[in-house]
Design a protein around this motif. Structure first.
Motif, PDB file in Angstrom:
ATOM      1  N   GLU A  77     -35.172 -14.836 -37.883  1.00 16.77           N
ATOM      2  CA  GLU A  77     -34.083 -14.754 -36.911  1.00 16.77           C
ATOM      3  C   GLU A  77     -32.818 -14.168 -37.537  1.00 16.77           C
ATOM      4  O   GLU A  77     -32.001 -13.559 -36.854  1.00 16.77           O
ATOM      5  CB  GLU A  77     -33.789 -16.138 -36.323  1.00 16.77           C
ATOM      6  N   LEU A  78     -32.643 -14.344 -38.836  1.00 18.69           N
ATOM      7  CA  LEU A  78     -31.453 -13.829 -39.525  1.00 18.69           C
ATOM      8  C   LEU A  78     -31.539 -12.339 -39.812  1.00 18.69           C
ATOM      9  O   LEU A  78     -30.524 -11.708 -40.093  1.00 18.69           O
ATOM     10  CB  LEU A  78     -31.243 -14.593 -40.834  1.00 18.69           C
ATOM     11  N   HIS A  79     -32.737 -11.786 -39.759  1.00 17.64           N
ATOM     12  CA  HIS A  79     -32.915 -10.369 -40.073  1.00 17.64           C
ATOM     13  C   HIS A  79     -32.308  -9.507 -38.982  1.00 17.64           C
ATOM     14  O   HIS A  79     -32.262  -9.887 -37.805  1.00 17.64           O
ATOM     15  CB  HIS A  79     -34.410 -10.052 -40.229  1.00 17.64           C
ATOM     16  N   GLU A  80     -31.813  -8.319 -39.380  1.00 15.31           N
ATOM     17  CA  GLU A  80     -31.162  -7.439 -38.400  1.00 15.31           C
ATOM     18  C   GLU A  80     -32.144  -6.855 -37.391  1.00 15.31           C
ATOM     19  O   GLU A  80     -31.770  -6.542 -36.265  1.00 15.31           O
ATOM     20  CB  GLU A  80     -30.393  -6.323 -39.106  1.00 15.31           C
ATOM     21  N   ILE A  81     -33.407  -6.690 -37.776  1.00 14.53           N
ATOM     22  CA  ILE A  81     -34.429  -6.244 -36.828  1.00 14.53           C
ATOM     23  C   ILE A  81     -35.031  -7.501 -36.211  1.00 14.53           C
ATOM     24  O   ILE A  81     -35.639  -8.312 -36.905  1.00 14.53           O
ATOM     25  CB  ILE A  81     -35.517  -5.402 -37.527  1.00 14.53           C
ATOM     26  N   LYS A  82     -34.846  -7.643 -34.936  1.00 11.48           N
ATOM     27  CA  LYS A  82     -35.294  -8.860 -34.257  1.00 11.48           C
ATOM     28  C   LYS A  82     -36.795  -8.782 -33.945  1.00 11.48           C
ATOM     29  O   LYS A  82     -37.292  -7.794 -33.426  1.00 11.48           O
ATOM     30  CB  LYS A  82     -34.530  -9.078 -32.951  1.00 11.48           C
ATOM     31  N   ILE A  83     -37.486  -9.849 -34.320  1.00 10.41           N
ATOM     32  CA  ILE A  83     -38.930  -9.954 -34.102  1.00 10.41           C
ATOM     33  C   ILE A  83     -39.200 -11.242 -33.348  1.00 10.41           C
ATOM     34  O   ILE A  83     -38.710 -12.308 -33.731  1.00 10.41           O
ATOM     35  CB  ILE A  83     -39.705  -9.947 -35.441  1.00 10.41           C
ATOM     36  N   ASP A  84     -39.993 -11.122 -32.296  1.00  7.17           N
ATOM     37  CA  ASP A  84     -40.390 -12.308 -31.543  1.00  7.17           C
ATOM     38  C   ASP A  84     -41.595 -12.935 -32.260  1.00  7.17           C
ATOM     39  O   ASP A  84     -42.672 -12.330 -32.357  1.00  7.17           O
ATOM     40  CB  ASP A  84     -40.757 -11.917 -30.107  1.00  7.17           C
ATOM     41  N   VAL A  85     -41.420 -14.124 -32.799  1.00  4.90           N
ATOM     42  CA  VAL A  85     -42.479 -14.755 -33.592  1.00  4.90           C
ATOM     43  C   VAL A  85     -43.707 -15.086 -32.763  1.00  4.90           C
ATOM     44  O   VAL A  85     -44.805 -15.236 -33.306  1.00  4.90           O
ATOM     45  CB  VAL A  85     -41.969 -16.017 -34.323  1.00  4.90           C
ATOM     46  N   SER A  86     -43.554 -15.167 -31.444  1.00  2.90           N
ATOM     47  CA  SER A  86     -44.721 -15.444 -30.608  1.00  2.90           C
ATOM     48  C   SER A  86     -45.641 -14.229 -30.524  1.00  2.90           C
ATOM     49  O   SER A  86     -46.805 -14.358 -30.135  1.00  2.90           O
ATOM     50  CB  SER A  86     -44.289 -15.887 -29.213  1.00  2.90           C
ATOM     51  N   ASP A  87     -45.133 -13.038 -30.909  1.00  2.00           N
ATOM     52  CA  ASP A  87     -45.957 -11.825 -30.903  1.00  2.00           C
ATOM     53  C   ASP A  87     -46.789 -11.687 -32.171  1.00  2.00           C
ATOM     54  O   ASP A  87     -47.665 -10.829 -32.244  1.00  2.00           O
ATOM     55  CB  ASP A  87     -45.081 -10.578 -30.735  1.00  2.00           C
ATOM     56  N   ILE A  88     -46.509 -12.498 -33.170  1.00  2.00           N
ATOM     57  CA  ILE A  88     -47.244 -12.414 -34.440  1.00  2.00           C
ATOM     58  C   ILE A  88     -48.550 -13.187 -34.291  1.00  2.00           C
ATOM     59  O   ILE A  88     -48.551 -14.398 -34.047  1.00  2.00           O
ATOM     60  CB  ILE A  88     -46.408 -12.981 -35.606  1.00  2.00           C
ATOM     61  N   ALA A  89     -49.654 -12.465 -34.452  1.00  2.00           N
ATOM     62  CA  ALA A  89     -50.975 -13.099 -34.303  1.00  2.00           C
ATOM     63  C   ALA A  89     -51.328 -13.866 -35.578  1.00  2.00           C
ATOM     64  O   ALA A  89     -51.104 -13.378 -36.691  1.00  2.00           O
ATOM     65  CB  ALA A  89     -52.034 -12.038 -34.025  1.00  2.00           C
ATOM     66  N   PRO A  90     -51.880 -15.062 -35.433  1.00  2.00           N
ATOM     67  CA  PRO A  90     -52.276 -15.819 -36.629  1.00  2.00           C
ATOM     68  C   PRO A  90     -53.523 -15.216 -37.282  1.00  2.00           C
ATOM     69  O   PRO A  90     -54.408 -14.717 -36.604  1.00  2.00           O
ATOM     70  CB  PRO A  90     -52.575 -17.219 -36.082  1.00  2.00           C
ATOM     71  N   VAL A  91     -53.529 -15.244 -38.603  1.00  2.00           N
ATOM     72  CA  VAL A  91     -54.693 -14.817 -39.371  1.00  2.00           C
ATOM     73  C   VAL A  91     -55.329 -16.081 -39.932  1.00  2.00           C
ATOM     74  O   VAL A  91     -54.724 -16.800 -40.725  1.00  2.00           O
ATOM     75  CB  VAL A  91     -54.293 -13.858 -40.516  1.00  2.00           C
ATOM     76  N   ILE A  92     -56.540 -16.358 -39.499  1.00  2.00           N
ATOM     77  CA  ILE A  92     -57.228 -17.575 -39.932  1.00  2.00           C
ATOM     78  C   ILE A  92     -57.961 -17.287 -41.235  1.00  2.00           C
ATOM     79  O   ILE A  92     -58.761 -16.342 -41.316  1.00  2.00           O
ATOM     80  CB  ILE A  92     -58.190 -18.071 -38.848  1.00  2.00           C
ATOM     81  N   PRO A  93     -57.709 -18.072 -42.282  1.00  2.00           N
ATOM     82  CA  PRO A  93     -58.348 -17.807 -43.574  1.00  2.00           C
ATOM     83  C   PRO A  93     -59.852 -18.059 -43.519  1.00  2.00           C
ATOM     84  O   PRO A  93     -60.340 -18.835 -42.698  1.00  2.00           O
ATOM     85  CB  PRO A  93     -57.669 -18.786 -44.528  1.00  2.00           C
ATOM     86  N   GLN A  94     -60.555 -17.375 -44.404  1.00  2.00           N
ATOM     87  CA  GLN A  94     -62.011 -17.535 -44.468  1.00  2.00           C
ATOM     88  C   GLN A  94     -62.331 -18.914 -45.010  1.00  2.00           C
ATOM     89  O   GLN A  94     -61.793 -19.337 -46.026  1.00  2.00           O
ATOM     90  CB  GLN A  94     -62.608 -16.457 -45.361  1.00  2.00           C
ATOM     91  N   THR A  95     -63.223 -19.610 -44.316  1.00  2.00           N
ATOM     92  CA  THR A  95     -63.555 -20.974 -44.718  1.00  2.00           C
ATOM     93  C   THR A  95     -64.960 -21.103 -45.287  1.00  2.00           C
ATOM     94  O   THR A  95     -65.306 -22.136 -45.836  1.00  2.00           O
ATOM     95  CB  THR A  95     -63.435 -21.937 -43.526  1.00  2.00           C
ATOM     96  N   ASN A  96     -65.788 -20.054 -45.154  1.00  2.00           N
ATOM     97  CA  ASN A  96     -67.147 -20.131 -45.687  1.00  2.00           C
ATOM     98  C   ASN A  96     -67.124 -19.804 -47.175  1.00  2.00           C
ATOM     99  O   ASN A  96     -66.684 -18.726 -47.567  1.00  2.00           O
ATOM    100  CB  ASN A  96     -68.070 -19.148 -44.965  1.00  2.00           C
TER     101      ASN A  96
END
Length: 178
Positions: free
Chosen positions: A70-89
């Motif tokens: 939120e402090l960065h000058e380029i505003k990014i909506d965090v809800s648009d960031i897709a989660p990356v699920i780590p490999q569990t196998n």
């Protein structure tokens, strides 16, 4: 002299009825099972508590990163960031172990070798000694690695067409001849 305390008489013993003995044994085993289950429940509760602590830690870090974004000058909506699920196998083989085993199997055979034979020599697993799904998965892993080795020129491949009985094509593998 008291006839009950006579040294020549045998003390009277009671025979435990079988139904009572069964109940006593059943009670004893259930007590042991209960103790085991309580120990397992305690261990699981400790794992749950540790997991909840880790969840709280990750949530705290995530909140800190969101506040920093939120402090960065380029505003990014965090809800648009897709989660990356780590490999569990977990990996079946350590890094490079499968390749070493394939090379050893090909050195042993010293001629064109079927994939199934390489799997057996490299891992000791055969279709007869393993469940079908597990064997197919291991065979698929070896085939993928063999294809990658073929693409990089480390092994040679010969395609053997199916016979008249309708069987499928087979790949035969060997180390390159120098």
């Amino acid at each position: 002299m008291n006839p009950e305390l006579s040294p020549y008489s045998f003390p009277m013993t009671w025979r435990t009825p079988s139904a009572l003995k069964w109940l006593i044994v059943k009670h004893s085993r259930l007590q042991g099972t209960l103790i085991t289950l309580e120990r397992e429940a305690q261990a699981l509760q400790e794992k749950i508590d540790a997991q909840r602590t880790r969840i709280a830690d990750v949530k705290g870090k995530l909140t800190a990163i969101e506040q920093t974004l939120e402090l960065h000058e380029i505003k990014i909506d965090v809800s648009d960031i897709a989660p990356v699920i780590p490999q569990t196998n977990p990996s079946t083989y350590r890094h490079g172990e499968m390749t070493r085993r394939i090379y050893e199997a090909l050195k042993i055979s010293d001629d064109w070798t079927r994939t199934a034979c390489i799997v057996e020599l490299a891992s000791g697993i055969t279709r007869e000694s393993t469940e079908a799904a597990a064997y197919d998965e291991v065979r698929r892993m070896f085939r993928r690695r063999l294809r990658a080795l073929f693409a990089s020129g480390k092994v040679e491949r010969q395609l053997k067409s199916g016979s008249k009985d309708g069987s499928q094509n087979q790949s035969l593998w060997r180390l390159p001849r120098t």
